[in-house]
Design an enzyme around this catalytic site. Structure first.
Site, mmCIF file in Angstrom:
data_model
loop_
_atom_site.group_PDB
_atom_site.id
_atom_site.type_symbol
_atom_site.label_atom_id
_atom_site.label_comp_id
_atom_site.label_asym_id
_atom_site.label_seq_id
_atom_site.Cartn_x
_atom_site.Cartn_y
_atom_site.Cartn_z
ATOM 1 N N SER A 146 0.854 -1.182 0.000
ATOM 2 C CA SER A 146 0.000 0.000 0.000
ATOM 3 C C SER A 146 0.889 1.231 0.000
ATOM 4 O O SER A 146 2.036 1.177 0.452
ATOM 5 C CB SER A 146 -0.887 0.021 1.252
ATOM 6 O OG SER A 146 -1.458 1.304 1.474
ATOM 7 N N TYR A 159 -2.027 -0.869 10.369
ATOM 8 C CA TYR A 159 -2.162 -1.269 8.969
ATOM 9 C C TYR A 159 -0.965 -0.805 8.149
ATOM 10 O O TYR A 159 -0.364 -1.594 7.405
ATOM 11 C CB TYR A 159 -3.453 -0.698 8.379
ATOM 12 C CG TYR A 159 -3.543 -0.872 6.885
ATOM 13 C CD1 TYR A 159 -3.835 -2.116 6.335
ATOM 14 C CD2 TYR A 159 -3.322 0.197 6.018
ATOM 15 C CE1 TYR A 159 -3.903 -2.289 4.959
ATOM 16 C CE2 TYR A 159 -3.387 0.036 4.646
ATOM 17 C CZ TYR A 159 -3.680 -1.211 4.118
ATOM 18 O OH TYR A 159 -3.738 -1.375 2.754
#
Length: 264
Positions: A146, A159
């Protein structure tokens, strides 16, 4: 124009293949002739996808309903495919999700489950399928990280940390394996029109709505980077600009900018 069928006869394994990026990866691989192993928790959506892939592209499919967020999943899945006589040439480690909000306000069990799926299970799957690839001197592994991997992101603290692991892990493996015929590539998307935000319950911010990309082009960019042997790719020029500008920014400023961009 005839479709390129350079992957015809090869088996590709896509994790989290019941929705989002997983569906797109499966379609794009099938377009090039690859047979598909679809792995995720929910069998129903994958069976429907498998039928569509067979009808549209004439490829073989194999559906594995499996809970990926637990220890031992790499060996178990590899053993199940060995019994079917399936040798995986392409691994798309796509499974993962985010937990949104202040860290102390999130259930610890949920955060640990996310860490298991995003890091530990990804590592186990990579280990299980990397070894036979290296032994035969061919194979490709795509790890989905990401853009959050490049900086600390308040409200996505754990995350982003898991995706930083994926990014560094993948880049290191690229160097380790490139001399053995195995390509490892890391795809680091920005916000994309999948179900990602719905899982943690975040309402898209103005910034996220401005830079949001459609999932199929992002998946295509990731696979093209894999085919061409790239180490890492950030899809979309705005996302790439963000990643580049972070190199010039003090980490304290990065955190403050990330905090501002996560607010509605």
């Amino acid at each position: 124009m005839a479709r390129q069928q350079d992957l015809k006869g090869q088996w590709a394994l896509v994790t989290s293949a019941s929705s989002g990026f997983g569906v797109d990866f499966a379609h794009l691989l099938a377009e090039r002739g690859a047979n598909l192993v679809l792995a995720a928790r929910s069998a129903g959506p994958m069976e429907a996808l498998a039928a569509l892939l067979r009808a549209t592209h004439g490829v073989r499919t194999h559906v594995v309903a499996i809970e990926l967020a637990r220890g031992g999943v790499g060996v178990e899945l590899k053993d199940r495919l060995d019994k079917e006589g399936i040798d995986v040439e392409i691994l798309v480690n796509n499974a993962g999700y985010g937990v949104f909000g202040p860290f102390m306000e999130q259930p610890l069990a949920r955060t640990l489950d996310m860490m298991q799926l995003n890091m530990a299970s990804l590592t186990e799957l990579t280990h299980a399928f990397e070894s036979p690839m290296a032994a035969r001197g061919s194979g490709k592994i795509l790890l989905v990280a990401s853009i959050g991997a490049i900086q600390a992101t308040p409200t996505y603290a754990a995350y982003s940390a898991t995706k930083a692991f994926v990014l560094l892990f993948g880049e290191a493996l690229h160097e380790e394996l490139k001399g053995r015929g195995v390509t490892v590539t890391v795809l680091s998307p920005g916000i994309t029109a999948t179900g990602f935000l719905a899982v943690p319950g975040q309402r898209a911010t103005l910034y996220q709505r401005m830079v949001m990309m459609q999932s199929r082009p992002v998946a295509r960019i990731g696979l093209q980077a894999l085919y061409s042997g790239r180490t890492s790719i950030v899809p979309g020029w705005l996302n790439a600009l963000t990643a580049w500008s972070n190199r010039l920014m003090p980490r304290m400023v990065q955190r403050k900018v990330a905090t501002a961009l996560m607010k509605n």
